[in-house]
Design a protein around this motif. Structure first.
Motif, short mmCIF file in Angstrom:
data_model
loop_
_atom_site.label_atom_id
_atom_site.label_comp_id
_atom_site.label_asym_id
_atom_site.label_seq_id
_atom_site.Cartn_x
_atom_site.Cartn_y
_atom_site.Cartn_z
N THR A 454 0.84 -1.19 0.00
CA THR A 454 0.00 0.00 0.00
C THR A 454 0.88 1.25 0.00
N ILE A 456 1.95 4.64 1.12
CA ILE A 456 1.68 5.43 2.32
C ILE A 456 2.21 6.85 2.20
N TYR A 457 3.10 7.10 1.23
CA TYR A 457 3.61 8.46 1.06
C TYR A 457 4.23 8.59 -0.33
N GLN A 550 -2.71 13.26 -2.12
CA GLN A 550 -3.38 12.65 -0.99
C GLN A 550 -4.29 11.52 -1.45
N SER A 553 -2.61 8.21 -2.21
CA SER A 553 -2.07 7.46 -1.07
C SER A 553 -3.11 6.49 -0.53
N CYS A 554 -2.63 5.57 0.30
CA CYS A 554 -3.50 4.58 0.98
C CYS A 554 -4.23 3.66 0.00
N LYS A 555 -3.62 3.42 -1.14
CA LYS A 555 -4.17 2.47 -2.11
C LYS A 555 -3.18 1.32 -2.29
#
Length: 603
Positions: A454, A456-457, A550, A553-555
């Motif tokens: 995933t 994260i940044y 943003q 991210s988180c994918k």
């Protein structure tokens, strides 16, 4: 036992050999020492042997074709041998023998060193600058006479007989310490003339592979030597090559030959075609069967032989680094292992290829790739021989005519590794921690893997670079005074650049985190827009551009990566480069998890 064996040894024969007074054509000696010689990594295995005739002992080196006597345990300390074929040499005032063929005399047994032999030292005033060839089999011509001192002539194209070249070195004996030598060898491969252009100037070169009974070596000629020698060397011809000619460490990335050294032709190097074309071996092969390719390391250079099953059409690709077009053709080979493999030939070999299907072809110098499982590519220094007159070809032809024509063949396409969801090559799926624990990328070779992680940044500074608009260029352009953008590679200017992604992404799973480098194709997929669009958005609305980062991210993605050691600011580090990415196939991933759970179920 020792006294009986001693009566068979030809005492004084070693001294007589070097003095040229030897009447024993095949002297019987005792082996008093066998030791391996440390060589270049990946180079041929070599052994140093000490032989004694009771009166004297001499250091010797085994040619590669007699190494099997050591491997089989036949040549060991204390045994007795008959020296059937050999070459004498003097290196740094030390007399040595290059052993080309021996016979181990088992009936004499073995025992401790007989007598107290003394070293066969050279005296400086007695040493001739050239070596003397002595052999029993007659392979290198007649026994040498004392060399005459004369200036080395300019290179010649006329034929030359063996009587004018008494001082013949075996290729196996060549080293940077050998001087005033001549080899008699067959040209098994001659490359095309290659040219180069860079900031230091331009030039051209060609190379040949030379073979004699003891081994093979590569020779290269640059510029003037290229003009003078290219037409002299013809594939299949036998030639005398006489120093001055530089012997240097081989550049392994440019040759497929098993030799620590290579030749660099110089201005006064003499190359003459031999009148006697027989007696020198043809191409020497070390075949790997198609069925064994799965056990061969990627990027290894091998020889292989197979029946030509299919011939593809000629196609063309454009190099990403040079933007030059290259012709290629794909062939399908099969052999009695009931496996098939795709082999690619390039350039002139591809465009002029005119071999009838079902012919037997022997390839020397093909590179093993793991693209599509296992595939092969003929190197520029390699060669192919159609229907060679060798036992392997006859057996293969007989098998194909008897049953192979109607057989079905397996390929290596589905062997080994796990298919990543990103498609393409089959790479093992690793967690972030496994990548670090297994030290992927820490060796000289590139490691490939797939990871499910995933984002994260994403680093927002320097996420893209201005690239050239020319087709297949993509090099960075710089802005000049009049607002134009200049590409040094294409030597062109453009009114504006095309921005391309070069992102650094932090990705994590349940075991750990990795920094991954992503180029334009992967960047477009992750960000959902082109780098041009994102750059324009950042210039006009920095907050909106921040929201895009943003949202990305988180994918979770399936990343296909390669790990390789890199140097940055004089420090080594492992660089993880993403070659492709794909969204998760949740149905397929759930099926995998279900199968894993079943493995732990108790019944």
């Amino acid at each position: 036992m020792a006294q009986d064996a001693a009566s068979h040894i030809d005492q004084g024969s070693l001294s007589a050999i070097f003095e040229g007074t030897n009447n024993v054509t095949q002297p019987v000696l005792q082996c008093v020492q066998v030791k391996p010689i440390a060589g270049q990594q990946g180079g041929p295995e070599r052994f140093r042997v000490v032989f004694s005739d009771i009166s004297n002992f001499v250091q010797s080196m085994l040619a590669s074709q007699v190494n099997h006597f050591v491997h089989d345990g036949m040549l060991r300390k204390g045994v007795f041998i008959r020296l059937k074929q050999f070459q004498t040499n003097v290196v740094k005032n030390k007399k040595i023998i290059i052993v080309l063929d021996i016979e181990v005399l088992d009936h004499l047994g073995e025992c401790e060193k007989i007598g107290s032999p003394q070293p066969l030292d050279s005296k400086t005033e007695d040493v001739q600058p050239q070596t003397t060839t002595i052999q029993a089999g007659g392979f290198y011509g007649s026994n040498a006479q004392a060399p005459q001192q004369h200036s080395i002539p300019q290179r010649a194209t006329t034929n030359s007989s063996s009587t004018s070249h008494a001082n013949i070195y075996p290729i196996e004996a060549l080293s940077p310490y050998a001087h005033k030598w001549t080899i008699k060898a067959r040209c098994t491969n001659r490359s095309d003339i290659k040219t180069w252009h860079n900031k230091n100037g331009e030039g051209k070169l060609f190379s040949v592979n030379l073979l004699d009974e003891s081994g093979e070596i590569r020779g290269t000629g640059f510029n003037d030597q290229c003009d003078a020698l290219y037409e002299i060397f013809q594939e299949g011809g036998v030639y005398y090559v006489t120093s001055p000619c530089r012997v240097q460490m081989a550049k392994k990335q440019f040759t497929n030959l098993n030799n620590d050294y290579e030749l660099m032709f110089e201005r006064d190097t003499l190359v003459e075609k031999a009148e006697e074309q027989n007696g020198v071996p043809q191409v020497r092969f070390n075949f790997t069967s198609i069925g064994d390719l799965q056990s061969v390391e990627k990027d290894t250079t091998i020889d292989t032989i197979g029946v030509l099953k299919e011939v593809g059409e000629t196609s063309q690709i454009v190099s990403k680094t040079t933007s030059k077009p290259y012709d290629k053709r794909e062939l399908t080979l099969v052999d009695s292992s009931n496996f098939s493999v795709r082999l690619t030939i390039w350039g002139n070999s591809a465009t002029t290829f005119d071999v009838t299907p079902e012919s037997v072809i022997a390839f020397k110098g093909v590179k093993v790739s793991d693209f599509g499982g296992r595939s092969l590519s003929l190197l520029s220094s390699g060669s192919m021989t159609v229907d060679p007159d060798i036992n392997e070809a006859h057996k293969l032809k007989g098998w194909y005519d008897a049953q192979g024509r109607t057989d079905t063949f397996s390929s290596h396409a589905n062997a080994g590794g796990s298919m990543g969801a990103a498609g393409g090559r089959m790479d093992p799926v690793k967690s972030c921690q496994q990548v670090k624990d297994e030290n992927l990328g820490m060796t000289e070779t590139t490691d490939y893997f797939t990871t499910r992680a995933t984002i994260i940044y994403i680093k927002q500074d320097n996420f893209a670079y201005p690239a050239c608009l020319s087709a297949d260029c993509n090099k960075k352009v710089v802005q000049i005074e009049d607002g134009q953008w200049r590409c040094e590679k294409c030597d062109r200017t453009h009114p504006k650049p095309e921005y391309r992604y070069i992102m650094s992404v932090s990705a994590a799973d349940h075991t750990g985190q990795l920094w991954l480098n992503c180029f334009d194709d992967v960047g477009r997929l992750v960000m959902g827009m082109s780098a041009d669009q994102l750059m324009e958005l950042k210039e006009n609305d920095d907050k909106a551009a921040g929201d895009v980062f943003q949202d990305a991210s988180c994918k979770m993605w399936m990343f296909k990566c390669r790990a390789k050691m890199d140097n940055f600011q004089d420090q080594q580090r492992v660089r993880y480069q993403v070659s492709a990415a794909s969204a998760l196939n949740y149905s397929a991933e759930c099926s995998k998890l279900t199968e894993m759970i079943k493995m732990y179920s108790m019944e």
